[in-house]
Design an enzyme around this catalytic site. Sequence first.
Site, PDB file in Angstrom:
ATOM      1  N   LYS A 170       2.207   3.407 -19.588  1.00 15.06           N
ATOM      2  CA  LYS A 170       1.249   3.689 -18.668  1.00 15.06           C
ATOM      3  C   LYS A 170       2.052   4.014 -17.424  1.00 15.06           C
ATOM      4  CE  LYS A 170      -0.215   1.263 -15.397  1.00 15.06           C
ATOM      5  NZ  LYS A 170      -0.302   2.194 -14.422  1.00 15.06           N
ATOM      6  N   GLY A 221       8.821  -2.192 -11.591  1.00 20.03           N
ATOM      7  CA  GLY A 221       8.074  -2.117 -10.584  1.00 20.03           C
ATOM      8  C   GLY A 221       8.328  -3.157  -9.491  1.00 20.03           C
ATOM      9  N   SER A 222       7.547  -3.751  -8.683  1.00 22.91           N
ATOM     10  CA  SER A 222       7.839  -4.873  -7.745  1.00 22.91           C
ATOM     11  C   SER A 222       7.844  -5.769  -8.279  1.00 22.91           C
ATOM     12  CB  SER A 222       6.710  -4.522  -6.759  1.00 22.91           C
ATOM     13  OG  SER A 222       5.363  -5.010  -7.272  1.00 22.91           O
ATOM     14  N   THR A 223       8.352  -6.981  -7.677  1.00 27.47           N
ATOM     15  CA  THR A 223       8.532  -8.353  -8.111  1.00 27.47           C
ATOM     16  C   THR A 223       7.333  -8.917  -8.327  1.00 27.47           C
ATOM     17  OG1 THR A 223      10.714  -8.521  -7.417  1.00 27.47           O
ATOM     18  CG2 THR A 223       9.745 -10.439  -7.501  1.00 27.47           C
ATOM     19  N   THR A 225       4.325  -7.583  -8.907  1.00 31.20           N
ATOM     20  CA  THR A 225       3.679  -7.422  -9.965  1.00 31.20           C
ATOM     21  C   THR A 225       4.405  -7.756 -11.191  1.00 31.20           C
ATOM     22  OG1 THR A 225       2.878  -5.425  -9.019  1.00 31.20           O
ATOM     23  CG2 THR A 225       2.390  -5.169 -11.290  1.00 31.20           C
ATOM     24  N   GLY A 226       5.545  -7.852 -11.267  1.00 33.69           N
ATOM     25  CA  GLY A 226       6.496  -8.378 -12.368  1.00 33.69           C
ATOM     26  C   GLY A 226       6.015  -9.681 -12.921  1.00 33.69           C
ATOM     27  N   GLU A 243      12.341  -5.021 -14.466  1.00 34.51           N
ATOM     28  CA  GLU A 243      13.085  -4.277 -13.676  1.00 34.51           C
ATOM     29  C   GLU A 243      12.468  -4.398 -12.340  1.00 34.51           C
ATOM     30  OE1 GLU A 243      16.287  -3.747 -14.230  1.00 34.51           O
ATOM     31  OE2 GLU A 243      16.621  -3.674 -16.488  1.00 34.51           O
ATOM     32  N   CYS A 277      15.234   1.426  -6.585  1.00 31.48           N
ATOM     33  CA  CYS A 277      15.427   0.022  -6.704  1.00 31.48           C
ATOM     34  C   CYS A 277      16.539  -0.543  -6.342  1.00 31.48           C
ATOM     35  CB  CYS A 277      15.035  -0.494  -8.043  1.00 31.48           C
ATOM     36  SG  CYS A 277      15.829   0.434  -9.381  1.00 31.48           S
ATOM     37  N   GLU A 374      12.257  -5.617   1.532  1.00 27.66           N
ATOM     38  CA  GLU A 374      12.681  -4.291   0.737  1.00 27.66           C
ATOM     39  C   GLU A 374      11.757  -3.419   1.650  1.00 27.66           C
ATOM     40  OE1 GLU A 374      11.324  -3.680  -3.200  1.00 27.66           O
ATOM     41  OE2 GLU A 374      12.947  -2.652  -3.637  1.00 27.66           O
TER      42      GLU A 374
HETATM   43  P1  NAD Z   1       4.157  -1.603  -8.342  1.00 24.02           P
HETATM   44  O1  NAD Z   1       4.469  -2.991  -8.946  1.00 24.02           O
HETATM   45  O2  NAD Z   1       3.214  -1.546  -7.313  1.00 24.02           O
HETATM   46  O3  NAD Z   1       3.839  -0.794  -9.400  1.00 24.02           O
HETATM   47  C1  NAD Z   1       4.589  -0.788 -10.797  1.00 24.02           C
HETATM   48  C2  NAD Z   1       3.252  -0.424 -11.955  1.00 24.02           C
HETATM   49  O4  NAD Z   1       2.902  -1.507 -12.163  1.00 24.02           O
HETATM   50  C3  NAD Z   1       2.638   0.924 -11.726  1.00 24.02           C
HETATM   51  O5  NAD Z   1       2.604   1.395 -12.817  1.00 24.02           O
HETATM   52  C4  NAD Z   1       1.129   0.023 -11.354  1.00 24.02           C
HETATM   53  O6  NAD Z   1       0.101   0.633 -11.750  1.00 24.02           O
HETATM   54  C5  NAD Z   1       1.467  -1.190 -12.328  1.00 24.02           C
HETATM   55  N1  NAD Z   1       0.475  -2.413 -12.199  1.00 24.02           N
HETATM   56  C6  NAD Z   1       0.108  -2.724 -10.670  1.00 24.02           C
HETATM   57  N2  NAD Z   1      -0.542  -3.840 -10.839  1.00 24.02           N
HETATM   58  C7  NAD Z   1      -0.552  -4.274 -12.145  1.00 24.02           C
HETATM   59  C8  NAD Z   1      -0.963  -5.328 -12.810  1.00 24.02           C
HETATM   60  N3  NAD Z   1      -1.427  -6.283 -12.398  1.00 24.02           N
HETATM   61  N4  NAD Z   1      -0.470  -5.589 -14.292  1.00 24.02           N
HETATM   62  C9  NAD Z   1       0.263  -4.700 -14.825  1.00 24.02           C
HETATM   63  N5  NAD Z   1       0.557  -3.463 -14.101  1.00 24.02           N
HETATM   64  C10 NAD Z   1       0.322  -3.446 -12.776  1.00 24.02           C
HETATM   65  O7  NAD Z   1       5.655  -0.926  -7.976  1.00 24.02           O
HETATM   66  P2  NAD Z   1       5.805   0.572  -7.208  1.00 24.02           P
HETATM   67  O8  NAD Z   1       5.384   0.474  -5.849  1.00 24.02           O
HETATM   68  O9  NAD Z   1       5.271   1.438  -7.996  1.00 24.02           O
HETATM   69  O10 NAD Z   1       7.453   0.600  -7.354  1.00 24.02           O
HETATM   70  C11 NAD Z   1       8.159   0.189  -6.259  1.00 24.02           C
HETATM   71  C12 NAD Z   1       8.900  -1.019  -6.746  1.00 24.02           C
HETATM   72  O11 NAD Z   1       9.455  -1.053  -8.002  1.00 24.02           O
HETATM   73  C13 NAD Z   1       9.952  -1.510  -5.854  1.00 24.02           C
HETATM   74  O12 NAD Z   1      10.063  -2.862  -5.435  1.00 24.02           O
HETATM   75  C14 NAD Z   1      11.195  -1.117  -6.369  1.00 24.02           C
HETATM   76  O13 NAD Z   1      12.316  -1.696  -5.997  1.00 24.02           O
HETATM   77  C15 NAD Z   1      10.789  -1.508  -7.916  1.00 24.02           C
HETATM   78  N6  NAD Z   1      11.776  -0.582  -8.746  1.00 24.02           N
HETATM   79  C16 NAD Z   1      12.879  -1.504  -9.520  1.00 24.02           C
HETATM   80  C17 NAD Z   1      13.374  -0.822 -10.401  1.00 24.02           C
HETATM   81  C18 NAD Z   1      14.340  -1.379 -11.265  1.00 24.02           C
HETATM   82  O14 NAD Z   1      15.050  -0.860 -12.221  1.00 24.02           O
HETATM   83  N7  NAD Z   1      14.567  -2.839 -10.703  1.00 24.02           N
HETATM   84  C19 NAD Z   1      13.424   0.538 -10.450  1.00 24.02           C
HETATM   85  C20 NAD Z   1      12.453   1.326  -9.715  1.00 24.02           C
HETATM   86  C21 NAD Z   1      11.577   0.524  -9.009  1.00 24.02           C
END
Ligand code: NAD
Length: 468
Positions: A170, A221-223, A225-226, A243, A277, A374
């Site tokens: 997704k 993605g973001s911490t 959402t993680g 990640e 990231c 960040e």
């Molecule tokens: P985000 O957390 O907003 O979204 C990431 C993904 O999660 C998207 O596909 C989104 O649709 C999905 N999502 C949103 N809500 C969700 C939920 N409740 N349950 C499951 N999935 C959900 O992050 P973003 O804005 O897309 O990306 C930026 C962030 O990602 C930054 O914090 C960046 O540092 C981090 N990032 C980390 C790495 C790494 O390898 N550590 C790499 C790239 C980006």
Amino acid sequence: MKQYTLLIGGERVATERHADIRNPSTGEVVGQMPLAGKAELDRAVAAASAAFAQWSRVPDGERAQACRNVADKIAEHAEDIAYLLTLEQGKPLNGLGSRFELGGALAWTRYTAELSLPVEVLQDDNEGRVELHRKPIGVTGSITPWNWPVMIACWHMIPAIRAGNTVVIKPSPLTPLSTIRLIEVMNEVLPAGVVNVITGENEIGAQLSAHPGIAKMSFTGSTETGKKVMASAVETLKRLTLELGGNDAGIVLPDADPGRIAEGLFWGAFINNGQTCAALKRLYVHDSLYDQVCQALTDYASKITVGDGLDEKSVLGPVQNAMQFNKLRELVDDAKAKGGRILLGGDPQEGPGYFYPVTLVADVDHGTRLVDEEQFGPVLPIIRYSDVEEVIQRANSTSFGLGGSVWSADAERARHYALQLECGSVWINKHGAIQPNAPFGGVKQSGIGVEFGAEGLKEFTVSQTVLS
Ligand code: NAD
């Protein structure tokens, strides 16, 4: 306007509803994303589950060959996927933009195709024999962000399928089209159902990560959402690789040569417009060379051309979305109000396009949002320090722990301090230079587990010990 479809069990699946995807350089609609619901999600998990029964039994060498075939397909379609990526993500085609990202996707795919996890014999003597086998887990879910969508999709999917799992991916609702295209291309050489794509708003991500048919989640993605993904894994004890965000420190020691390090510092911070990231997000420079480093960085950064991603002359493009653009504006306004000195940029134009200029902010410190949070964009705070031991403590005073770097003419001295940084990867005289054979992941709240290399591949397996 092209309406894209989901790809489930090797078939294109149309949805009733769609959402417009816009070009961050112009605001124009570039395609329509299908909006999947729970029924399509269930169908994708079922297709991946049916495919797993066969795919997990395919001999290892054949799966390696299938991954090589995927790499060849990515190479064949690299230019058209790169073009679509620029349209929806904004990054330039050239330089360290979309073509570079496709090159990365290809390099990781080729490298991962050649990895294997043979049976380990832990004991073989008169007392008995102990073997450690690595087996695929099942259907894996992948949720990706909008910054490097194609490369990160390959980081999640290729080791998953290489190890014998199947995938439901997704992508971010901001950049779904290049992933749909990637899955179409992969399906030309993989059995139906091995990789499937569903798209939609954030809610479908939450449903995917909670789905009982998913055995493991790869999330980037973001911490914030993680943490939600981790919470939703509890019910079925899903395996997780997370990640997450970072706020990487770079520390310039007093013996560094400002002229020699300026280019590396710039790209460490500004690759992909800072939307990376493990980009350098806080630069600490020793008092004795602070002004020279500021000057050298300003000289280098002022030559960078920012423009529409499709313009072959653009070196950086717009930031990807309005939320990011507004956040940068807030952080820089806050830094200015707290005495931050703008060396370059800092004053974005109104649209069309989310163009934020390359911005360097001097004379800021902890307690300023730009340092503490960040920023994820083309703005770098430059912090003055006088005591190296103390600056290491300050660099570590964050809940993040993704990357870090130390810059010095003396590699051994740099290594001494690098080892004291609390982060998953640390670089010397460079920053963010990831590679497919070097395990990558975060400590503290930057993640759980690693990607890349054999260590990353193991995360797509469960172990089985055979004792005889
Ligand atoms: P985000 O957390 O907003 O979204 C990431 C993904 O999660 C998207 O596909 C989104 O649709 C999905 N999502 C949103 N809500 C969700 C939920 N409740 N349950 C499951 N999935 C959900 O992050 P973003 O804005 O897309 O990306 C930026 C962030 O990602 C930054 O914090 C960046 O540092 C981090 N990032 C980390 C790495 C790494 O390898 N550590 C790499 C790239 C980006």
